[in-house]
Each structure stands twice: as structure tokens, then as C-alpha cells.
Design a protein around this motif. Sequence first.
Motif, PDB file in Angstrom:
ATOM      1  N   ASN A 122       2.500 -42.920 -29.371  1.00 21.72           N
ATOM      2  CA  ASN A 122       2.923 -44.050 -30.186  1.00 21.72           C
ATOM      3  C   ASN A 122       4.365 -44.453 -29.891  1.00 21.72           C
ATOM      4  O   ASN A 122       4.709 -45.632 -29.858  1.00 21.72           O
TER       5      ASN A 122
ATOM      6  N   CYS B  24      -0.672 -45.484 -22.759  1.00 22.87           N
ATOM      7  CA  CYS B  24       0.609 -44.787 -22.944  1.00 22.87           C
ATOM      8  C   CYS B  24       0.466 -43.273 -23.033  1.00 22.87           C
ATOM      9  O   CYS B  24       1.374 -42.587 -23.487  1.00 22.87           O
TER      10      CYS B  24
ATOM     11  N   HIS C  17       4.564 -46.250 -26.579  1.00 20.48           N
ATOM     12  CA  HIS C  17       4.055 -47.602 -26.788  1.00 20.48           C
ATOM     13  C   HIS C  17       5.102 -48.502 -27.435  1.00 20.48           C
ATOM     14  O   HIS C  17       5.354 -49.629 -26.981  1.00 20.48           O
TER      15      HIS C  17
ATOM     16  N   THR D 205      -4.738 -51.067 -27.316  1.00 24.20           N
ATOM     17  CA  THR D 205      -5.537 -50.051 -26.641  1.00 24.20           C
ATOM     18  C   THR D 205      -7.033 -50.338 -26.761  1.00 24.20           C
ATOM     19  O   THR D 205      -7.814 -49.973 -25.878  1.00 24.20           O
TER      20      THR D 205
ATOM     21  N   TYR E  36      -0.574 -50.632 -31.568  1.00 26.32           N
ATOM     22  CA  TYR E  36      -1.080 -49.754 -30.514  1.00 26.32           C
ATOM     23  C   TYR E  36      -2.600 -49.825 -30.463  1.00 26.32           C
ATOM     24  O   TYR E  36      -3.201 -49.933 -29.397  1.00 26.32           O
TER      25      TYR E  36
END
Lengths: 795, 294, 162
Positions: free
Chosen positions: A783, A660, A786, B273, B269
Motif C-alpha cells: 500500500n 506494487c 502504491h 489493481t 489501490y
Amino acid sequence: MTSNLHYISKKRRVKEDKRFVSGTGKYIQDVVLPNTKHAAVLQSPYPNARILSIEKAAAEAIAGVQIVLTGEELAEHIDPIRLGLKLPEVKWYPLAVGTARYVGEWVAIVVADNPYLAEDALELIEVDYEPLEPIMDPEEAFEEKSRLVHPGHGSNVLYHGHFTWGEVEDDFAMADDCLSFRARWGRSSTVPIETFGALASWDEGTEILDLWASIQMPNFVELLSSTLRFPLNNVRLHQDVDVGGSYGVKRGIKHSVLVGYLCRKLRVPVRLIEDRLVNMSSGDAHGPDRIFDTNVAFNKDGIIKSLKIRVLDDAGAYPGRGPHQLAKPISAIVGPYKINSVDYEAISVTTNKTGQVPVRGFGQAPTNFMIETAVDKVARHLGMDRLEIRRRNLIKHDEFPYEIPSGTKYDSGDYHAVLDKVIDKAKYDELVKRRDTARKNGKWAGIGVTTCLEPSGGNNIFEYLMEPGAEITTYMEGCEVRVDPHGKITGIMGTTTSGQGHETLFATILGEDLEFDPDDIRILHADSLNGPPTRSPVASRMAIMLGSSAAGAAQKIKDRAMKIAAFNLGHPIEDLEYSEGNVFLRGDPGQKLTWQEICFIAHRSYHKLPAGMDPGFHAENVFQVPGGGKLPDEKNRVQIYPCFSFQAHIPYVEIDPGTCKVEILDYVVGHDCGTVINPDIVRGMMIGGIAHGIGAALFEKFSYAPDGQFLTSTFADYLMPSVYEMPPVQEVEHCTPSPLTSHGQKGSGEGGYLGAPAAISSAINDALAPLGKSIHELPMRINKIHELIMTESET
Amino acid sequence: MKPAPFEYTLAETVEEVVALLDDSEGDAVIIAGGQTLMPMMALRMARPEMVVDINGIEDLAGIIEDADEVIIKACTRQTTALESAIVAGRIPLLAKAIAFVGHQQTRNRGTVGGSLSLGDPASEIPLAALTMNAHVTLQSVKGVRTVPIGEFFLGPMMTACESNELMVSVHFPCWPNSERIGTSFHEVNERHGDFAIVAAAAQIHLDDKGICTGAAVAIGGAHDRPIRVPGLEAKLLENKIDKEVIQLALQEISKAIEPFDDQHASADYRRRTAQTLAERAITDAVADAQAGLQ
Amino acid sequence: MSKLEIAVTVNGKKVSGTVEPRMSLLDFLRSEIGLTGTHMGCEHGVCGACSILLDDVPVRSCLMLAVQANNHSVTTVEGLCNDDGSTGELQDAFRDAHGMQCGYCTPGMLISAHALLEANKDPSVDDIKEAIGGNLCRCTGYIQIIESIQLAATRKVEAGSS
């Protein structure tokens, strides 16, 4: 247009750069006075708390500490700092009096022999607080009846204005369609690398309070002296301090009041330099923090008829001049478009946060972001190309001067030409292919399109719109030009400079008009007692105002030279020509006076002066802002800023779906600021503004926890673009001169900041569109993106 | 942002340092590169009574290569390690990791040992050291001890190094047949040079048929310390690593990590990730190894 | 807290001072030695405005103690000027390409650029970014700074070959 110019618009070195590269710039931290003492401030750890007691004896007992001052003592000797709006129950003192209203608010100040000791002493001050419940959310603050930041004020609403220009309801009723959206501009600011600082020194013998400060603020000395209950002509602000970047924010009034008060009390110079922690949390340098709720009425063919805008802005605990940033954008409330009518409801609320300060653009950047979001949304709704919808709505080049519904006339422009140039430079069709290929390869790729305005020239009549009261219609800039007996020219300006190259600007215009090399012209910054009238380098105004003022002064110098020559040559002025200071008879150049001869006569040979002419060789000129001098009419219409520069931005971004992370890979920008005085300076403003805009769009936010704690005190938390975050930028220029200024120049100081956040938002939304996602809240951090892709879609 | 007062000593020997640390019972700290300590002291979050400067001890800096390992003395500058031919040749993953550490000014002062001693769960040098099964040597008044890197990081900013111990060196074992080893380091951050939000490191060894005979994969920023993922490594071993193999192996990550929320990124996240970066690190390491085979 | 005597070679000249251990090298240079060209921006090692050369290597002077510079050499932006105070070639390149606006980050940029060009005669844009990646600027957007460094590099090569 520029073919006859010698110095204007030519690539030339910027005068100021020599001292900067040598390390001999004189910034506030470099100003040294003997026996100076150093101040440090004690900050509130609570967002809202009564101050029950402050124990300072232990701190004051340390050898080398001169004093610990509290708000209570200070309030006996000064007036509250006047705010921009009339808010008598919102009392703003440099040190909290009775109540601390945000995390970081200054509750006491220590003065000591050196900054290390001052900080040691802070730790010995004991403050007893009674924490109160804070109000942090602006929408809650608006509705809130019991949690009041300033109980005496009766609510948290500092301002609530509503303007209607044109037939908004009719336009909405008759339009084919409408849509609404919310856009959020996060609390960020332009955060210069140099923090604010002030140094004050009191001279009992002359009764002058000398002040040096890293300042960029209109009417600063007036505000300072009235707060200190001091006659205005007892204060001398030294404006030859180099300011290490400001972009609006360096207002430092409370710092200056403190050192001004303390140096007189202690009879020694006192210096307050913010460290970065203080600067971020409590320097009063946060910017607009806005929620826009906008309705757009439009037709099937993409023509936008009307806008209804409701904007709520969080001005923090002590609003200063922050709320006025809601009204300045009225000067370009429809952007560069022929929108027929506008309803504008502007609300400023107070919360337990740091106070808001004017930031580059004075509210225009968030407003442009909102307008461009509207245009893109209409385009998407209609399935129309974003370039095409702009082509249809942009004001045409033969429609200038163009009056917008709120009464401002845009002076000149050729928006379509600039847009075409940018499209061409960006090789737009190939860019679309590049984007589509990237998408096939799995990237989320997007192109941004933004067209917007930079109102320039400065005319704060919008303050009267907000609050009719004192009839202030003078927005001026003065300068002096002196020619010495040896023929050398000195220009004197009345305010500070923070990187805009005013010395170069001023010298270039004098050099052009008087036909001398600007490198030989000296420019001085006068102090506030001996300097010409000024409204400070805000509002992207100096090229227009100082430039035109300088041109006027140059003309007076020229006139004087011509009169002296006419008298001494025995010919009427109409028969004479001026060239590089020399004046000669047209057709017989042998009959002439040289510049040196004219200077000598002016200064030394009274008997050779025409009757009635004073000796000497100097001129003053004060230039009033074009289009100014009027109050708003009964429909709240008025000319606000005089000149309108135009920008078109086309960035290209790719978002890594795996992380992202956004990368801006290319950026093309076009701008038209009329006549460019110094190309390198203007280019710097555009590119530097884009960098500021990238920060606001992707990274920067002053964050508060729900309980009011401040989360972004350092550069490890508040992230600003480094060279790595900057894309390559290609620019194209266009020039539609302003008919209102001395050389056709418009402003460029706010630069790319006014369009880049909108453009990057446009690009990211283009990138996310295939996913059915959109985002209209800045900053668009990793963030946030995302979160967006992980939640259910809702465009 | 001025530090609270402290006393200062420029130490001449390691013995002097450990004696001071022992005597002080936690009130003395060492300063090496200062890139972390100085900001902490400026914020007055660190308030030592004494600062012991180890930058003058010649024995504490240097890079030595041995048959099986590369030894980096703790006070070796990050730039020195980054530019070292020995590191590039024998333990290239370390150089790849250091390239992500801060900026050139940071690396010119910051030390390899300093970064390891800090134990930041997202930082690059600990992650590379963990991937390579390094071990650290700690010295105190009681003598010298060795701690395998897998036992060194105990939690966020917590390591096995006691307050009276000084790290003197880091040993990086070298896998044999270096031409068949591939390495890769990936991280994501808001800006280049920032602390990583999430990072992944991989070191892969392929035999002459392209089968994986050695695999080390570690993840930073997704747990309370940098961690290896043995379950993932086991799924790579003895396989020809292709996309399918990698996808199966990646499934081991979510069992191994407990990511956290903070103001930079959510646990979600970090979880997602970690997968992405591990995949890229493994893929690139394999490609790097294959390039060596050709 | 006891003060310590230090001796530092600054811009080629030996200077001495008596400092508290906690005094930063930045504050020492500015307030004790009076070299105010090096600037304070953050005091926590992020902005790079305080960059100087320590033994010819760029470091952040806000993250060093003055006492740590004892017996070392320091070069500040003032040391990049010629002996007569006139601007050197790198500085002139920054003037010609207008690699600054307010000038506050400029000394740090010059230090990083100087070190780069001493080590690398033909830096790529990536090399330049790596050199100034730790120097923040809020005015220029960096592009004119990159161009200034490229100009300096080109001129250095031309001067060398002529």
C-alpha cells in the motif's frame, strides 16, 4: 587458519537438535508441577484511562477461581519495576495502578484451575474507566506540554542526550557538500513463535522461590527479587528451560513478578502463559520505533566526512530497557566507514503504546539502516556507483585496530575483501544486466548494496554514557568445567539458550582445547543459585564470552593435568606434551600418564597430588569482556563492544508495477565473524537474520490507530515471512580472526538482521529511482509503495 | 484465547442438523472445517451456545459429475476439490482458485461450502463460483431451496443462507466444448497464502475461429461482495480478444465497483489493481483457451 | 457444560479422555495426554506449530476440537520416532542439515515434511514450499529446513533403491 582445528569450524551436528526433533524439548509450557494454577490477564480497552473501580466479586465467586488480583493490592507488596533509566516518576507495575496507559495494559489477573476457566472469569470482572486523551504520535509527545503519559514526570521526554565526537562543525563547513534526509524505522519486533511464559512455585520448607521462564535477560533474577522485596538468594531461576526463540525480547519481568507474588500468596504453583493476543498487545515486546533526521557532509570524491544524527524513539508507556537501544549503536555509529566526526542527539519519548523491549541488535539494525541510507543518498547525489562510494569510505584492512570518533576500536576486519567476494558471488555485472532487462520488460527492478557491522561481545558501558551513575564496568561470563572420575567432561553454563546452540558452542570449544569429541561432553544449564556469573546471551556475545571463558577453564583443566603428570612422572612441565588427555615426556612417549590415570589421581589418590593441590578435577573461569573495565572519558569516548563482525548484502528485487508487490528474487550475503565455531549455526544466524530483516523491511509493523486502538493483535494483521517470502540466499564467508578472543571468534547471533532491512531498502530505492521516487520508511508495504507512485515525485 | 463454553453434537443426518438450527434460533452454529469458526471462537467473537458438527455426515461430502454440471457436496474438503480429476477436467477454474486458499493444512480441513457460506468479499472459492454461475442448495426444516450464486452474496460476510439453513451442495454448470475454454485466476496479497487484497477470475470460451462466445469475469476484494462485470463481459463477446479489446473492456470495471479503504490497502489501490488483475486474468484465460484450440 | 468421553488413537495407541467440548485438540494432546511435542504458537490457525496428522493428513490442532478427534487417529511428532524412542530418518535429516534453531516450530515442520515425503518421493523446491508454507519459523529463514527435507528425500530414495 582453520587447518589445525579438529572440531571448531567443522560441520558437526548441533547437540540441541536431537531433543527438538524428538519433540522432547522442555519449553516453559512443558514444565509441569502438581497442583499448578493458571493465570489470565484482563486488559485495558483504552489507551489512557483512570481506573475508577474494579468489581471482582463475581469472578472470584466462580468455583475453581482462586483469586483476582488488582494493581492496587499488588502495589502494597512490591516495588515498581526498576527501569533502565532513572525515572522515579515513571512507575511501572505489572498491573496498572490508578491509570491504564496503553490499550492492552494489564489491569487485573485471575488465577484459576485451568486456562479456560481463567478466561471465563475475566469476563465477569467489571472495571469502571474514565477515558483520558491519549498521546500517540512521538513527535507530538516530544513537544506536548499537557497530555502527559506520566504527569508526575513533567514531560513525555524520558531521555535527551547529545554527544559530539570530533570537529563536526568544521567538517561540515569544509566539506564540498551536504544533504539531509529523514528515515523511519517502523515499530516491529522479532516476535518468536513461542510466547513468553513463567511458572513460579514457593517452598515454605526451604524458603526458595522456584521460577521457570522462557527468559533471555541479564540481571533478571536481581530485578525480580528486588521488585518482590525478596532476598536475591531466595530465588532460584531454572535456566534449563528451552526458550522457543527470543532474539532479545523475552524479558517477562512483569509476568514473573506476578507469578512470584501469587504463588507465595496462594501457596500453589502459578503459571502465566501469554496467549498470542496478550503477547502482541501487551507482552512488552515491541521494538525500536524511530525517526532519524540525518545530515551528511561529504566531498565531491564521495568521501563522507561527518554525520549529524538526531533520533527520536517512541519507547511506549513503560520503557523498560528500551531507551538504551539508542546508545548501544554508538559502538558503531559510523558503520564500517572512516567518517571523521559525529554529532548524535538521541531522544526517547513516552506515548500511550506498549513498552519497548530490546530487540536483536539492540538498536543496531535501525542505525545501520539509517547509515546505509545516507551512503546511498550521497552516491545518488554524486552520480557515483554505490559499490564505489563504499570502497572509498570503508576502513582498510591495514588500518585495524581502527578507532572511531566515539572511542571504540574495531578489532579487525577486511571489509574490501568481503565486499569483493560478494560482488563476485553475485556476478554483479550480470546482475546489472538482469535488472536492466527486467526494466525494459516493464518491471521495476533494483539491486541493493549494504555494508555494515555487527558489534559483538556485549559491554554495556553505553548505559553509563546515557546516565552516569553506578560505575558498572564488569561484563563477564563464567563457566565451570568438571572432569568426573571416569574422565568424562561436563561443562556448566549460567544462562538460558534460545536457539543459538550454546551447548554445542561450549562443547566444541572444550572438545577442541582438551582434545575430546564434543559429542561426549555434557553441557548443563545451572540455575541462578548454583550457576556461574553470567550476563545472558544478549549482544551477540556468547561465542566470544562463553567461548573464551570455556577456553580459559579448559586451560586450567589442562594445567592441572600437566601438574599432576609432572609430579608423578618426575619431569618438569616444560618437557611434557598433552595429547587427547594423555600427558607424556617429549621424546619418550613411553613415559606417560593416561587421562584415566590422571583422573583417578585427581579424584582418589591424594598422596599423588603435588603439594598444595586440592583434590578433584574441575575449574571455574570468569572472563571479562575485552576492552572493558573503563569508564568514558571527559569527551564521552569509550570502548563499547569489543569485536566487530562485518556483513555485505546484495539483494535483487523486482516490483510488479501492476500490483506494487515486491519480490526478492535473489540474495547474496557475505560475512566475516572471525573464527566460526559451528558453521551450520552461524549460517542459520545469517539466513534467519535475513528473514527477520525481510519482515521488518516489507511487512511487519505494530500499528495503532490515531485514537490509540491497537490494530495488530493477531498473525492475520502482523505479517511475518513464510518460506515463500524468502529468496534463495547464497553466502560467502571470510575470516579475519579477532585478536581479542580465545580462538579468534566474533559474534554472529544478530546475523543478517543487522543489514537486510538496509539492503532491501537500497534495492527498492534502486528499483524506484527511474521513476524519480524514493522511500525511507519501513515497512515498505504494498500500500505504501502504491501511495508513493501515485503521489507527485520528490526525491 | 479459549472459547466460551458451548454444547456439542456430532450430527448424523442433515435433518438432524436443520432441526437443531431451527430450534436454536441462531444460538447454534455448524462446524465444518473450523478454519474460520475456531479462530472466531478463540477470540470470543463467536459465542454459540451449541456447535453442531457436520463432519460425520457422509452424504454431505463428495464430488459428482453430471452431463451438464459438477456437484460438490458442501462439506467436501478443499484439498479433495483441488486434487479432483473431475474438477480439473470439467471446472478447472475452481482448482485454480483453491490453490490460492491458505495453506495445505487449511485446505485439508476447510470445506468448499464453508468458504462459500462465509461470503468474504475477497475470498477465492466464492469468486470462482460466481464466475462459473454456480448455484447453491440450502436445506432447512421447511425443505430445500436453490439460490443462484449471483443472489447469494449480499454484503461483506453476509449471504442468503439463513441461520436455520444448511448449505448441502454447490452446482457448477459446465460450459460445453471444454477444449475451447480457458480459465485464469489472479490475486495479490502481501504474502503467499494470505487473504487476497484483490482477486480476479476469468473464464473465456472461443469458437473455432477464435471469437469469444462466452465470457465471465469476476472481481473480489474491490466491492462489498465478489462481483461479475457484465459490461466488461459484453465488450469481450463476439470479439477476437486482443489488447485493444481488453483495454476497452476494462474501462467497465470502475463503474461496477465501489472499493473500500482498510488497513491493508486503500480504495485507490483496489481500484487500480482490480484493473490490473482483470487484465491479466482475461489475457491468461484467452491464452489458455487458444492453447486448447491448437 | 457437559463433558464428553472420547477415544482417539494417538501414535498408534488408543487413548481416552473426558473433555469439555470447547477443549482444543492441541490442549488435549498436551495437557491430557502429556504429549508436549506439539506446540502452541498462535491459537488462531496461522503459525502451524500445532500441526499434527489427523488420519495421516496434516491439520492445525488448534483449530480442531478434541471431541472431533473421537474415533480418529492422530500422529504427533513423538510418533515419528522409532519404537525405541530413537530418532527416525526424517528427524535425522533435520539434525544433519540443522533444520532448526530454537526447535519450537520443528514438530510442525516435521509433520508437514513427513506428509509430503509419504506422498511425493522427489519433491521439488516448490513442492516443499507448498508443504511448509503454512508453518512459520522465526529462527532459520527456512533454507536449512528446505535442505533438511531434500536430504531426507534423497536418503529415502537411496534407501529404497539399495
